[in-house]
Scaffold this motif. Structure first.
Motif, mmCIF file in Angstrom:
data_model
loop_
_atom_site.group_PDB
_atom_site.id
_atom_site.type_symbol
_atom_site.label_atom_id
_atom_site.label_comp_id
_atom_site.label_asym_id
_atom_site.label_seq_id
_atom_site.Cartn_x
_atom_site.Cartn_y
_atom_site.Cartn_z
ATOM 1 N N ARG A 194 49.792 2.984 48.544
ATOM 2 C CA ARG A 194 51.040 3.122 49.296
ATOM 3 C C ARG A 194 51.289 4.605 49.553
ATOM 4 O O ARG A 194 51.192 5.433 48.638
ATOM 5 C CB ARG A 194 52.197 2.514 48.497
ATOM 6 N N TRP A 195 51.590 4.943 50.803
ATOM 7 C CA TRP A 195 51.910 6.312 51.194
ATOM 8 C C TRP A 195 53.371 6.394 51.618
ATOM 9 O O TRP A 195 53.913 5.443 52.207
ATOM 10 C CB TRP A 195 51.033 6.778 52.365
ATOM 11 N N LYS A 196 53.975 7.511 51.369
ATOM 12 C CA LYS A 196 55.363 7.753 51.754
ATOM 13 C C LYS A 196 55.446 9.059 52.524
ATOM 14 O O LYS A 196 55.020 10.112 52.042
ATOM 15 C CB LYS A 196 56.267 7.815 50.518
ATOM 16 N N PHE A 197 55.998 8.971 53.724
ATOM 17 C CA PHE A 197 56.098 10.137 54.608
ATOM 18 C C PHE A 197 57.554 10.573 54.702
ATOM 19 O O PHE A 197 58.484 9.755 54.566
ATOM 20 C CB PHE A 197 55.559 9.789 55.997
ATOM 21 N N PRO A 198 57.778 11.873 54.933
ATOM 22 C CA PRO A 198 59.171 12.368 54.926
ATOM 23 C C PRO A 198 60.003 11.852 56.097
ATOM 24 O O PRO A 198 61.215 11.699 55.979
ATOM 25 C CB PRO A 198 59.004 13.893 54.983
ATOM 26 N N GLY A 199 59.379 11.615 57.220
ATOM 27 C CA GLY A 199 60.139 11.196 58.401
ATOM 28 C C GLY A 199 60.034 9.706 58.668
ATOM 29 O O GLY A 199 59.508 8.915 57.881
ATOM 30 N N LYS A 200 60.544 9.321 59.814
ATOM 31 C CA LYS A 200 60.538 7.927 60.240
ATOM 32 C C LYS A 200 59.195 7.591 60.872
ATOM 33 O O LYS A 200 58.706 8.315 61.735
ATOM 34 C CB LYS A 200 61.668 7.693 61.245
ATOM 35 N N VAL A 201 58.592 6.491 60.443
ATOM 36 C CA VAL A 201 57.293 6.070 60.960
ATOM 37 C C VAL A 201 57.524 5.233 62.216
ATOM 38 O O VAL A 201 58.248 4.232 62.189
ATOM 39 C CB VAL A 201 56.509 5.264 59.906
ATOM 40 N N GLY A 202 56.901 5.642 63.333
ATOM 41 C CA GLY A 202 57.081 4.929 64.588
ATOM 42 C C GLY A 202 55.940 4.006 64.935
ATOM 43 O O GLY A 202 56.151 2.959 65.549
ATOM 44 N N ALA A 203 54.694 4.346 64.557
ATOM 45 C CA ALA A 203 53.533 3.525 64.890
ATOM 46 C C ALA A 203 52.410 3.857 63.930
ATOM 47 O O ALA A 203 52.379 4.933 63.300
ATOM 48 C CB ALA A 203 53.082 3.756 66.333
ATOM 49 N N VAL A 204 51.467 2.911 63.816
ATOM 50 C CA VAL A 204 50.296 3.088 62.969
ATOM 51 C C VAL A 204 49.130 2.373 63.636
ATOM 52 O O VAL A 204 49.310 1.311 64.238
ATOM 53 C CB VAL A 204 50.559 2.546 61.551
#
Length: 708
Positions: free
Chosen positions: A406-416
């Motif tokens: 599981r990864w956690k990014f500081p901003g909002k994820v829009g697409a992958v």
């Protein structure tokens, strides 16, 4: 007002005195009436004296007197004391001093003249000149009702009318009363109407001469002139009859035998009989006026029924219970239902059409039919999901259903999106104004080395001649790990959140669509050269989606209403597709590259044959709400669509190499398992490359894997 009354009283007295002079006959002696004079009545009122019971004699009027000064002066003095007006005293004195015997006559004195026309004598009276006393324009309206309160007359119907809307009596204005009076007297209601308007000469003057007669009487026979043209026509017909060119019809003779024939000897028609009109369904127990208790809705069911949209309700009414049939009111939806019934009968086809026989879904297996894996993200909305080419998921191992990392990014994820190449393994995550390239753990050594050399090469390629505002920042392969991105692309500050990531089939080009408008919305990135460029200097409309053609250098750009296909090699527009959708929401191209499907928020799914036309070949409407995602299976003849109604439609889509054969589109299965949350259902669907399995992400925070 007082002066006018005094003048009127004087005139009355003068007229009385003049009449008495003409007829001076005294009253008979046997009159028993007791009458007091004005002086006596005033004296009694003023001095308080009482009558002694004696009757005074009626005063005689001197016929030879030339004036009535005594009586008028005494009366005028009394009037002056009561009214206090000095001007009227002067007028009275002047009138009494200038009257003569001729003024005793009521009518004006006539003159005798000789008529100029007849020659006989005639009487001519002088014109009547109106004095000041006869002009009532400056007078006040007299009080004709007495010293009583005016509100006593509010209930009289003459000055008020009953208003049905206000349920009260409203007083009528003077104009309205005048109209009522005119109507009662059979007059024109309009007070401005002039019945004696000057005559308008319609037919007098130059250019107004009468052309058509005002009379419709027929012309007399003496004015008839035979037509020479009609004579020639008649003689031509007569000559044709004489020469035998025109033969009169022969008289019809009735035959002796009756003209009957057997109607059942005709051959039967080969056409199919028209279909009968569909019959309305029979009423059920819930439509009874006295249904059983179990059919009556509760308060919660009633509130839920009222909150549901009219199109989504199971039935158009709620069961109600009445004690007797005579208590049942009229049905409120009767006219609407009858109109709908007539409309159905009018629009219903009466011809049997031959539809192509579709194959059975059992013969088109495999396709997903049940949910095998479910991943729940509490209080979160899953916006994107992607499947790698070898079957490993972004967070979970699809084959065994195990969470890998599981990864956690500081901003909002829009697409992958996963890279489609098989020799490397990594995925791209679009965060606010950044693209992060992440390598998953547990990779073979050869694939890990190839991936690190592609994303973080030891020798960087030369910079292009045209600088780009996008910066590529990579981490050395030795210092990289699966916990942090190995490569980061910093987008321009005005680009916004990336809402779509699309890879080319070869895995070297990546296109992104950001929420920013204009040129910064669409970018194409090349990994081998580590260069980014904007393919459009000016974009018409707001770009919603982009796609790469699988085999040709073509690029699809979908705006709100149109889909444009560009040739990147030649840098020109090839075709503009018109799906007829108000707002395009999703798009995907077939692996062969000859077909395209486009979905919209207005529940339409359009199938385009790129070699056929720029209009849709098929328009499918299988969803009840907006479409969110479309995806073709890379190897199987399948495609799926997801919608906000919480369902997933699975279709069989077989495309033939023969251009004369149309594609075969068969609906296979409806997958239901996602809950509708805040009006949103299934947001994205993706196929597994090697299996007929489908992965779906919903607004309810669940990711499901559907297997065959």
């Amino acid at each position: 007002m007082a002066s006018k009354d005094v003048t009127q009283n004087k005139n009355k007295r003068k007229a009385t005195s003049k009449i008495e002079v003409i007829a001076p006959a005294p009253f008979p002696s046997n009159v028993d009436l007791q009458m007091q004079s004005d002086d006596e009545s005033e004296g009694e009122d003023g001095a308080g004296t009482s009558d002694d019971g004696e009757v005074d004699e009626f005063p005689e009027i001197d016929a030879g007197s030339s004036s009535e000064g005594d009586v008028d002066e005494s009366e005028s003095d009394e009037d002056e004391e009561q009214d206090g007006s000095g001007d009227e005293n002067e007028e009275d004195s002047e009138d009494t001093g200038t009257e003569s015997e001729d003024d005793l006559h009521i009518f004006p004195k006539a003159k005798t003249v000789i008529s100029d026309i007849t020659g006989h004598p005639k009487r001519v009276y002088p014109d009547i000149e109106a004095d000041y006393d006869s002009d009532s324009s400056t007078e006040d309206a007299p009080n004709r009702v007495g010293n009583v309160p005016m509100h006593w007359y509010d209930d009289l119907p003459m000055t008020s009318a009953f208003d049905k809307k206000a349920q009260a009596d409203k007083p009528l204005t003077a104009e309205e009363l005048d109209i009522i009076r005119r109507l009662q007297e059979n007059e024109v209601p309009d007070a401005q109407y002039d019945p004696y308007e000057p005559t308008v000469e319609w037919f007098t003057g130059k250019g107004k001469e009468e052309v058509m007669p005002l009379s419709a009487a027929p012309e007399p026979k003496r004015r008839w002139v035979p037509s020479k043209w009609e004579k020639q026509k008649v003689m031509k017909i007569v000559r044709a009859i004489r020469q035998g060119r025109i033969v009169p019809s022969k008289p019809q003779t009735s035959s002796a035998q009756p003209q009957f024939y057997p109607i059942w000897n005709e051959e039967a028609s080969t056409h199919t009989a028209p279909l009968p009109a569909p019959k309305p369904r029979l009423p059920t127990h819930s439509e009874s006026y006295n249904p059983p208790e179990e059919y009556l809705p509760t308060d919660e069911e009633r509130a839920q029924w009222e909150a549901t949209e009219k199109e989504d309700r199971e039935r158009d009414f709620l069961p109600q219970k009445y004690g007797a049939l005579r208590l049942v009111p009229a049905y409120g939806q009767f006219i609407q239902e009858r109109f709908g019934r007539q409309l159905d009968l009018y629009l219903a086809p009466r011809i049997q059409r031959s539809y192509p026989k579709l194959p059975s879904p059992n013969s088109l297996k495999p396709f997903p039919v049940y949910r095998a894996l479910q991943v729940v993200h509490e209080s979160r909305r899953v916006r994107g999901v992607s499947v790698s080419s070898d079957g490993a998921g972004l967070l979970w191992e699809v084959m065994v259903g195990k969470e890998v990392k599981r990864w956690k990014f500081p901003g909002k994820v829009g697409a992958v999106e996963w890279c489609p190449r098989t020799d490397v393994s990594f995925f791209v995550v679009g965060v606010e104004e950044q693209l992060h390239f992440v390598i998953p753990p547990n990779l073979p050594v050869a694939i890990l080395a190839a991936t690190q050399s592609l994303l973080a090469p030891a020798t960087l390629p030369p910079q292009p001649a045209t600088p780009s505002p996008i910066k590529w920042v990579s981490t050395a392969a030795a210092a990289s790990s699966s916990d942090s991105p190995i490569l980061t692309i910093n987008m321009p500050s005005s680009s916004g959140l990336p809402k779509q990531l699309v890879w080319h089939r070869r895995g070297d080009y990546l296109s992104t669509v950001s929420s920013g408008e204009g040129q910064g919305g669409v970018w194409i990135h090349q990994l081998s050269r580590r260069h980014s460029q904007a393919p459009f200097k000016k974009v018409k409309g707001s770009v919603q989606l982009v796609l790469f053609h699988p085999t040709k250098p073509h690029f699809f750009v979908a705006t709100q209403r149109f889909v444009r296909m560009y040739n990147l090699a030649e840098q020109k527009l090839l075709k503009t597709l018109t799906p007829g959708i108000r707002w395009i929401s999703s798009m995907d191209v077939h692996p062969s590259g000859d077909h395209l499907i486009v979905g919209g928020y207005d529940r339409k799914l359009c199938w385009f044959d790129l070699e056929l036309s720029d209009k849709p070949y098929k328009i499918l409407r299988y969803h009840t709400r907006a479409l969110r995602s479309l995806h073709f299976h890379p190897t199987y003849p399948l495609f799926a669509s997801s919608s906000d109604d919480g369902s997933i439609q699975v279709f069989h889509a077989r495309v033939y190499n023969d251009l004369m054969t149309n594609p075969l589109i068969v609906p296979l299965k409806i997958l239901r398992g996602h809950a509708v949350t805040e009006g949103l259902g299934v947001l994205q669907v993706r196929w597994c490359a090697r299996q007929p399995w489908l992965v779906s992400a919903g607004a309810d925070g669940e990711v499901a894997v559907w297997c065959s």
